[in-house]
Design a protein around this motif. Structure first.
Motif, short mmCIF file in Angstrom:
data_model
loop_
_atom_site.label_atom_id
_atom_site.label_comp_id
_atom_site.label_asym_id
_atom_site.label_seq_id
_atom_site.Cartn_x
_atom_site.Cartn_y
_atom_site.Cartn_z
N ASP A 45 0.82 -1.21 0.00
CA ASP A 45 0.00 0.00 0.00
C ASP A 45 0.87 1.27 0.00
N ASP A 46 0.20 2.40 -0.12
CA ASP A 46 0.90 3.68 -0.25
C ASP A 46 1.76 4.01 0.97
N SER A 47 1.32 3.64 2.16
CA SER A 47 2.13 3.95 3.35
C SER A 47 3.44 3.16 3.34
N GLU A 48 3.39 1.93 2.85
CA GLU A 48 4.61 1.12 2.75
C GLU A 48 5.53 1.66 1.66
N THR A 50 5.66 4.79 0.79
CA THR A 50 6.22 6.01 1.38
C THR A 50 7.41 5.67 2.28
N ALA A 130 2.70 9.23 11.36
CA ALA A 130 2.71 8.16 10.34
C ALA A 130 3.15 8.58 8.94
N GLY A 131 4.45 8.78 8.77
CA GLY A 131 4.99 9.05 7.45
C GLY A 131 4.81 10.47 6.95
N ARG A 132 4.27 11.35 7.77
CA ARG A 132 4.07 12.73 7.34
C ARG A 132 5.13 13.67 7.90
#
Length: 149
Positions: A45-48, A50, A130-132
């Motif tokens: 997914d996009d978070s991974e 990122t 979280a990734g931001r």
């Protein structure tokens, strides 16, 4: 979604003969596939994705430091250009004030009283950002806040 954008931009870089973007995105695509294979998933997914991008940026930042120590500014400049390509695929970073507010909330929530509680605070803050936000910035802000106690 993000993986599709990377793939489309890769194809465009091939067509436009943009060597740096082509190289960076090709390597990024390979890393994304490696992570998917390691996690035994067809896609991540996009978070991974990122997280993969942030890892590559960190590796390049470390390389820049080494190249500058070795007086190889040409290679450091190349790595910096590659970082700029990768940053286009990251979500916008949170403002420092917002991160400080989250750190303050985490300190109150965890009841942190000294530097020994940094792990608990970092766990709370990391879950919320979280990734931001860059982990190094978050860590520095948590240390700064806990040092004041």
């Amino acid at each position: 979604m993000l993986e599709e954008k990377i793939f489309n931009d890769y194809k465009q870089a091939l067509k436009s003969k943009d060597a740096i973007k082509n190289s960076v995105l090709n390597f990024l695509r390979a890393e994304i596939m490696n992570v998917a294979i390691a996690k035994k998933k067809p896609k991540i997914d996009d978070s991974e994705i990122t997280a993969v991008i942030r890892k590559q940026i960190k590796e390049r930042q470390d390389s820049i430091e080494q190249f500058e120590k070795g007086n190889r500014q040409d290679l450091a400049d190349k790595e910096a250009r590659e970082i700029e390509v990768l940053k286009d695929y990251l979500p916008l970073d949170m403002p420092i004030d917002e991160i400080k507010k989250i750190v303050e909330e985490a300190v109150v929530l965890t009841g942190a009283v000294n530097m020994k509680d940094m792990g608990k605070v970092m766990k709370e803050v990391t879950a919320k950002v979280a990734g931001r936000a860059d982990g190094r910035i978050v860590s520095d802000l948590v240390k700064e806040r806990l040092f004041k106690i």
